[in-house]
Design an enzyme around this catalytic site. Structure first.
Site, PDB file in Angstrom:
ATOM      1  N   SER A  15       0.943  -1.203  -0.130  1.00 20.30           N
ATOM      2  CA  SER A  15       0.087   0.002   0.037  1.00 20.30           C
ATOM      3  C   SER A  15       0.954   1.333  -0.003  1.00 20.30           C
ATOM      4  O   SER A  15       1.661   1.447  -0.953  1.00 20.30           O
ATOM      5  CB  SER A  15      -0.916  -0.033   1.460  1.00 20.30           C
ATOM      6  OG  SER A  15      -2.070   0.977   1.080  1.00 20.30           O
ATOM      7  N   ASP A  64      -9.841  -2.939  -5.756  1.00 24.86           N
ATOM      8  CA  ASP A  64      -9.303  -2.102  -4.566  1.00 24.86           C
ATOM      9  C   ASP A  64      -9.702  -0.764  -4.787  1.00 24.86           C
ATOM     10  O   ASP A  64      -9.679  -0.267  -5.997  1.00 24.86           O
ATOM     11  CB  ASP A  64      -7.825  -2.258  -4.709  1.00 24.86           C
ATOM     12  CG  ASP A  64      -7.149  -1.588  -3.518  1.00 24.86           C
ATOM     13  OD1 ASP A  64      -7.761  -0.783  -2.690  1.00 24.86           O
ATOM     14  OD2 ASP A  64      -5.720  -1.902  -3.302  1.00 24.86           O
ATOM     15  N   HIS A 105      -8.593  -4.208  -1.626  1.00 25.02           N
ATOM     16  CA  HIS A 105      -7.102  -3.924  -1.238  1.00 25.02           C
ATOM     17  C   HIS A 105      -6.447  -4.899  -0.100  1.00 25.02           C
ATOM     18  O   HIS A 105      -5.061  -4.899  -0.123  1.00 25.02           O
ATOM     19  CB  HIS A 105      -7.322  -2.474  -0.170  1.00 25.02           C
ATOM     20  CG  HIS A 105      -6.235  -1.916   0.068  1.00 25.02           C
ATOM     21  ND1 HIS A 105      -5.323  -1.160  -0.965  1.00 25.02           N
ATOM     22  CD2 HIS A 105      -5.452  -1.317   1.168  1.00 25.02           C
ATOM     23  CE1 HIS A 105      -4.452  -0.629  -0.106  1.00 25.02           C
ATOM     24  NE2 HIS A 105      -4.335  -0.763   1.123  1.00 25.02           N
TER      25      HIS A 105
END
Length: 701
Positions: free
Chosen positions: A556, A642, A674
């Site tokens: 991320s 996501d 995600h």
């Protein structure tokens, strides 16, 4: 159309799209990949997946071996430690062969029963009631996630919400726990965190705006049409999100409003859920605060943890009747201690904080904090499920690199810890076979960067006659999130093959207090990247690692870190694993219509309206700074649904890297969000895929 290179790698066609801001023109050749409804885009992602699978076909046996190793260490039929709420003990259990948990409860023996019942995994439990079987809910779906889960005070109703796509849009339902049947109340498009009021009459929930910002709190009366739901509060400022909660005392409903740097709370008596929410403190730019209800000498008061003139936060007490009046200082701010959260109970108050880069827990005493002692040099400790206002015990979670996740009950009056459960690790795991330690690197500006490491016994002893071992170095460094030492059964597949695992606690995280975070955000963001490279250099210089046997990993916002160090320090690494990576940040943060963009301006800056921020972000954006140089092997992993970091970012990054001949692979989950795939077996296979690639790059397969 996607073509193939001589190596068979997909080559995305170039379609120039011009971006013009602050007099700077940038031509983006791969922005067309953003439209996931376009069959050509889907075909390109599938071609990338096929190329990745073919390129790593030689690892198929190793992947299966690692999956079997992970599976063999896990007690598949297991259950959580029951948590007391009302007249019931609640727990989740798992069964061998099933992907998801089963939420259950058994009745408490008496009002004074605070000893969790002993329930044997896999055995029939007398009086057990299954509240929700997530396996049944997930049937027929490739993805499943459970969001909201809240039981009414009297134990007769369950509010729950599910996502079967991966886009974090949850459908909320209400279940009658007496009949086991769902009611007609069905609310689509909600966010996690819905709650049912103590009277069991209303459900409060939140919904997002078009940019996927939680902006509205709703009140739904159970048994009435959803069209009659009342919008209790809507936040118009796009920098702020909203949430709704209930104090542990169940005296007050709370609406929380917050940006990355500013917060505000409103409360109303839970006895009057249709009443007006009253402001606690008005928002002031840069001031954050959280509230907890307590009772002092019969008076309703709020404990407020805030940073108004207190960088590492201060704890004060105010009257509920006049929250903006007199403040009594309970815990003053400190340069050495970062206060993180406060939890109030009827007879004690628990405080979570950081000192010397480590998590700490304490109860509040007349003379300050009474810290709970843990006897390991590196560890992670935090509060577990503690829903009851009158409970005499405090449920704690503890773990370290070498100690599996452990659940304690802390009897506050006796200052006594009782181990309730330690995560079983099958196959003869012995923590004494492993060493953990912390070393420090020095950043270019003199900042000292902590590095936490774990390895097989003896591998961290320097110098080694066998040369540096293979190393996996992990980093994050954003949002004041801390990556703390914790146990991983999957990680043993690395350690037992001689790999050292290390975490670089870089700036932008929260390990060393608020200043540590501030020094790694906005126009200080590059400190995150240089800190990570300094950590890699320290490991190399001290003989713990060598560039040809060092892999970096981040996910991320940590994927942004991976993209940045790939551009500015590729010679330190043999490989880089970037999970759901934020590698096209400038394009995303320039577009306020994208999910969560405006909220993110307090973290990264506002390049849309500020030329200095634009120039700074462009100078480190991984996608825009790919150059014709030698890159290490790169694996990017993403998910098509996501909503936090869109799949298009790693897709564009991969296409640009391939232009300069970088050895890059892209793997896109075509039915996930995600957090990646759902279900524990699917998650183990996904991690086995990544670990096999890491071992291959390190030459340790």
């Amino acid at each position: 159309m996607t073509s193939s290179s001589a190596s068979g790698a997909p080559i995305a066609r170039r379609v120039p799209t011009t971006r013009l801001h602050h007099g700077d023109e940038f031509v983006d050749q791969y922005e067309w990949l953003r439209d996931k409804e376009d069959p050509e885009v889907v075909a390109h992602l599938e071609a990338e997946n096929a190329f990745t699978e073919a390129s790593l076909d030689h690892l198929a046996t190793l992947r299966e071996t690692i999956f079997d190793e992970i599976k063999s260490r896990v007690q598949e039929t297991d259950l959580s430690v029951p948590t007391r709420q009302g007249s019931w003990w609640y727990y989740s259990r798992s069964e061998e062969g099933k992907q998801y948990g089963i939420s259950c409860r058994v009745a408490a023996l008496s009002h004074d029963d605070w000893t969790p019942p002993v329930i044997e995994p896999g055995a029939a439990q007398e009086g057990e009631q299954i509240l929700l079987d997530s396996n049944a809910q997930a049937e027929g779906h490739e993805f499943f996630s459970l969001g909201s889960f809240d039981v009414s005070t009297d134990g007769t109703l369950l509010v729950y919400a599910t996502d079967t796509v991966g886009d974090e849009r949850y459908e909320l339902r209400v279940r009658d726990l007496i009949t086991g049947e769902d009611l007609d109340d069905v609310i689509p498009g909600t966010l996690p965190g819905a709650l049912i009021t103590p009277d069991g009459r209303y459900v409060f929930y939140t919904t997002p705006d078009e940019a996927w910002r939680p902006d509205t709190v709703w009140r739904h009366e159970i048994g009435t049409p959803v069209s009659d739901d009342v919008a209790v509060f809507t936040e118009p400022d796009e920098r702020y999100w909203v949430g709704v909660g209930l104090t542990r005392s169940q005296r007050y409903l709370v609406i929380e409003v917050g940006s990355k740097i500013t917060s505000e709370s409103r409360i109303v008596s839970a006895d009057d859920p249709t009443g007006e929410f009253e402001l606690v403190w008005p928002r002031r730019e840069g001031v954050e605060y959280d509230i907890s209800h307590t009772i002092d000498d019969g008076e309703d008061r709020l404990l407020i943890l805030h940073n108004d003139g207190a960088l590492n936060f201060e704890l004060v007490s105010v009257s509920v009747a006049d929250p903006q009046g007199e403040r009594r200082v309970v815990l003053p701010a400190s340069d050495e201690v970062r206060l993180e959260s406060v939890d109030t109970f009827s007879s004690f108050t628990a405080v979570s904080y950081r000192r010397e880069g480590m998590t700490r827990l304490a109860t509040l005493a007349a003379d300050g904090l009474k810290e709970i002692d843990f006897d390991e040099p590196l560890f992670t400790a935090g509060l577990g499920g503690n829903p009851e206002w009158t409970q005499p015990t405090l449920r704690l979670h503890f773990g370290s690199f070498v100690t599996p996740a452990t659940v304690f009950d802390y009897v506050v009056a006796q200052d006594h810890l009782t181990v309730l459960k330690r995560q079983a690790v099958l196959g003869g795991y012995d923590p004494t076979d492993y060493d953990q330690r912390r070393v420090w690197a020095t950043a270019p500006d003199g900042a000292r960067i902590p590095i936490s490491m774990v390895a097989r016994e003896g591998q961290l002893d320097r110098p080694s006659t066998q040369g540096p071992p293979p190393v996996l170095l992990y980093g994050y460094g954003s949002y004041e999130a801390s990556i703390d030492p914790s146990f991983s059964a999957a990680r043993l597949s690395l350690l037992d093959r001689g790999v050292v695992f290390a975490i670089a606690h870089v700036r932008g995280g929260g390990e060393l207090g608020r200043a540590w975070y501030d020094d790694g955000k906005l126009l200080n963001k590059k400190n995150t990247f240089t800190d990570f490279l300094a950590a890699a250099d320290e490991l190399i210089e001290q003989g713990y690692a060598s560039p040809d046997r060092l892999v970096a990993e981040g996910r991320s916002a940590g994927g942004l870190l991976m993209g940045a160090i790939a551009n500015i320090g590729p010679d330190r690494f043999a490989g880089i694993l970037a999970g759901v990576p934020f590698v096209d940040p400038l394009t995303s943060i320039l577009d306020p219509s994208l999910p969560l963009t405006v909220i993110e301006w307090d973290e990264w800056g506002d390049p849309l309206h500020n030329a200095d921020v634009y120039e700074y972000m462009k100078s480190y954006s991984p996608y825009e700074n790919v150059t014709d140089q030698e890159y290490p092997r790169i694996l990017a992993v993403t998910s098509i649904n996501d909503t936090r970091v869109l799949y298009v970012e790693p897709a564009k990054w991969t296409a640009r890297l391939r232009e300069v001949g970088a050895p890059v692979l892209l793997k896109t989950e075509m039915s996930a969000g995600h957090g990646g795939v759902s279900g524990r077996y699917s998650a183990w296979r996904e991690r086995a895929f990544e670990l096999a690639w890491i071992l291959d790059v390190l030459g340790a397969a």
